[in-house]
Design an enzyme around this catalytic site. Structure first.
Site, PDB file in Angstrom:
ATOM      1  N   LEU A 124      28.030  82.560  43.127  1.00 46.86           N
ATOM      2  CA  LEU A 124      27.934  82.073  44.506  1.00 46.86           C
ATOM      3  C   LEU A 124      26.799  81.073  44.680  1.00 46.86           C
ATOM      4  O   LEU A 124      26.894  80.164  45.511  1.00 46.86           O
ATOM      5  CB  LEU A 124      27.745  83.244  45.466  1.00 46.86           C
ATOM      6  CG  LEU A 124      28.975  84.101  45.749  1.00 46.86           C
ATOM      7  CD1 LEU A 124      28.594  85.300  46.593  1.00 46.86           C
ATOM      8  CD2 LEU A 124      30.046  83.279  46.462  1.00 46.86           C
ATOM      9  N   ILE A 132      30.055  73.811  48.503  1.00 54.77           N
ATOM     10  CA  ILE A 132      30.342  73.876  49.930  1.00 54.77           C
ATOM     11  C   ILE A 132      29.379  72.992  50.709  1.00 54.77           C
ATOM     12  O   ILE A 132      29.752  72.395  51.730  1.00 54.77           O
ATOM     13  CB  ILE A 132      30.290  75.326  50.430  1.00 54.77           C
ATOM     14  CG1 ILE A 132      31.364  76.164  49.717  1.00 54.77           C
ATOM     15  CG2 ILE A 132      30.491  75.381  51.939  1.00 54.77           C
ATOM     16  CD1 ILE A 132      32.782  75.604  49.825  1.00 54.77           C
ATOM     17  N   TYR A 147      31.616  80.602  54.938  1.00 54.29           N
ATOM     18  CA  TYR A 147      31.937  81.056  53.578  1.00 54.29           C
ATOM     19  C   TYR A 147      30.907  80.614  52.549  1.00 54.29           C
ATOM     20  O   TYR A 147      30.065  79.788  52.815  1.00 54.29           O
ATOM     21  CB  TYR A 147      33.358  80.711  53.161  1.00 54.29           C
ATOM     22  CG  TYR A 147      33.849  79.286  53.118  1.00 54.29           C
ATOM     23  CD1 TYR A 147      33.023  78.186  53.170  1.00 54.29           C
ATOM     24  CD2 TYR A 147      35.225  79.046  52.982  1.00 54.29           C
ATOM     25  CE1 TYR A 147      33.522  76.893  53.096  1.00 54.29           C
ATOM     26  CE2 TYR A 147      35.741  77.771  52.914  1.00 54.29           C
ATOM     27  CZ  TYR A 147      34.877  76.694  52.977  1.00 54.29           C
ATOM     28  OH  TYR A 147      35.385  75.422  52.906  1.00 54.29           O
ATOM     29  N   GLU A 148      30.969  81.254  51.389  1.00 54.27           N
ATOM     30  CA  GLU A 148      29.950  81.146  50.327  1.00 54.27           C
ATOM     31  C   GLU A 148      28.581  81.577  50.853  1.00 54.27           C
ATOM     32  O   GLU A 148      27.539  81.060  50.452  1.00 54.27           O
ATOM     33  CB  GLU A 148      29.852  79.715  49.758  1.00 54.27           C
ATOM     34  CG  GLU A 148      31.149  79.076  49.360  1.00 54.27           C
ATOM     35  CD  GLU A 148      31.822  79.748  48.181  1.00 54.27           C
ATOM     36  OE1 GLU A 148      31.391  80.852  47.808  1.00 54.27           O
ATOM     37  OE2 GLU A 148      32.766  79.182  47.652  1.00 54.27           O
ATOM     38  N   GLY A 149      28.584  82.526  51.768  1.00 57.03           N
ATOM     39  CA  GLY A 149      27.352  83.016  52.377  1.00 57.03           C
ATOM     40  C   GLY A 149      27.120  82.351  53.718  1.00 57.03           C
ATOM     41  O   GLY A 149      27.023  81.121  53.803  1.00 57.03           O
TER      42      GLY A 149
END
Length: 380
Positions: free
Chosen positions: A239, A246, A362-364
């Site tokens: 991630l 991202i 998303y992706e944290g």
């Protein structure tokens, strides 16, 4: 830090820009409206080497650096964020994870086809009760000797129906908490593996997002990535790189919306002159341009940190946090500059605004990025 692009990087950037304009732009509104996966375009991106950009050529990849990958993500996202997230997941979350931590047998069996775009992959971490709190995995992978018995549900899975290979994070030993989690390679078609309905989303509607159900799925032991209990570390390390992709997507969304707003402001007239001549609009564009350039430097720096083997947890989190914020603010202003036209689909900017929001999730989430950043700067 010098961000002057090499001749090769400029060529890659131009190739991505040309592809986006010639192949992604036609039909992008219709794909968004119909929630249609860009199957033909994904195949073309595989042919161009975009699906395994950082993978070693011996495994079918392009062997390029992270900055080149970021440049491609930015250009694709200026036109179609649905297409770019497919590229991001396949590169950052699937190919990178397999190449970095997989066995040679796993690389030969899966990575070689993923890197060329022959097949695409999905990364399966989120669950109904384990999104930002990734340690609370309910999906289980019970050790049965020569295989794991996989049970549970994953949701919000990008490429959920279109993928052929799924990297699934699951709990093997509850008593060990995050140290008892494993990462498994699951293939579409394995008995007991079912794909749930497609999510009807606000944005990135051309990307298929599904829940996945695992009911006594037998996963061979050789499909485990890393040693027993490595799954949580695998997910977090993967991630960290995914955030750079991202961040680049958010940067591209912002830049695409800005370019459309700037062009529109020089064509649209009000009170006898182009609206770009009105200070209210000109100052909006000045703020947008400045914020995008600042985001670009953060994104490029995180990519360079990764390429230079410098810890990029902090720079990647900052890049994603800020670039996603800029994407949201820029797209809102782009709609405002377009006025009533910005509220209809023909002018694209309303789609950019819808697509921008997910980059803060998303992706944290942005909140998770602030945790990563604060812990880094406070040495917690």
């Amino acid at each position: 830090m010098d961000f002057t692009l090499s001749e090769e990087q400029l060529m890659i950037q131009q190739a991505a820009r040309d592809f986006a304009q010639q192949e992604l732009l036609p039909g992008v509104i219709e794909r968004d409206e119909a929630q249609k996966f860009p199957t033909d375009q994904v195949k073309m991106m595989g042919d161009l080497g975009f699906m395994g950009m950082m993978v070693d050529p011996k495994y079918g990849g392009s062997g390029l650096d992270t900055l080149s990958y970021v440049l491609v993500m930015e250009e694709l996202s200026k036109v179609d964020a649905s297409a770019s997230v497919i590229v991001s997941v396949n590169n950052s979350l699937v190919c990178w994870g397999l190449e970095t931590f997989g066995t040679e047998e796993q690389k030969q069996k899966y990575l070689t086809r993923l890197a060329t775009g022959e097949i695409i992959g999905a990364f399966c971490l989120s669950e109904p009760e384990a999104g930002s709190d990734a340690t609370s995995q309910k999906t289980t992978a019970i050790d049965k000797g020569d295989h794991y018995l996989l049970n549970g549900t994953k949701n919000w899975i990008t490429n959920g129906n279109s993928a052929d290979v799924y990297l699934v994070i699951a709990q093997t030993d509850v008593k060990k908490a995050h140290k008892g989690i494993n990462a498994l390679i699951v293939e579409k078609g394995m008995k007991g593996f079912e794909i749930g309905p497609k999510e009807n989303k606000l944005g990135i509607r051309g990307s298929d997002t599904h829940s996945l159900n695992f009911n006594d799925v037998k996963v061979p032991k050789e499909n485990r990535i890393g040693e027993d209990g490595f799954g949580f570390k695998f997910a977090m390390k993967t991630l960290a790189g995914g955030r750079i992709g991202i961040a680049a997507q958010a940067l591209g969304i912002a830049a695409g919306a800005y370019e459309m707003a700037r062009k529109y402001s020089k064509e649209r007239k009000a009170f006898g002159t182009e609206i770009s001549n009105h200070q209210a609009i000109a100052f909006k564009l000045a703020d947008m341009h400045t914020q995008i350039e600042a985001a670009r430097f953060l994104v490029y720096k995180s990519a360079c940190d990764k390429d230079n083997h410098v810890n990029y947890d902090l720079s990647g989190a900052m890049a994603k946090l800020y670039a996603s914020q800029v994407a949201m603010e820029t797209t809102v202003e782009a709609v405002q500059i377009h006025g009533g036209n910005g509220f209809v689909k023909d002018y694209h900017v309303e789609r950019f605004m819808r697509d921008a929001k997910i980059t803060q999730i998303y992706e944290g989430t942005s909140e998770i990025q602030k945790i990563v950043i604060s812990r880094s700067i406070l040495n917690l």
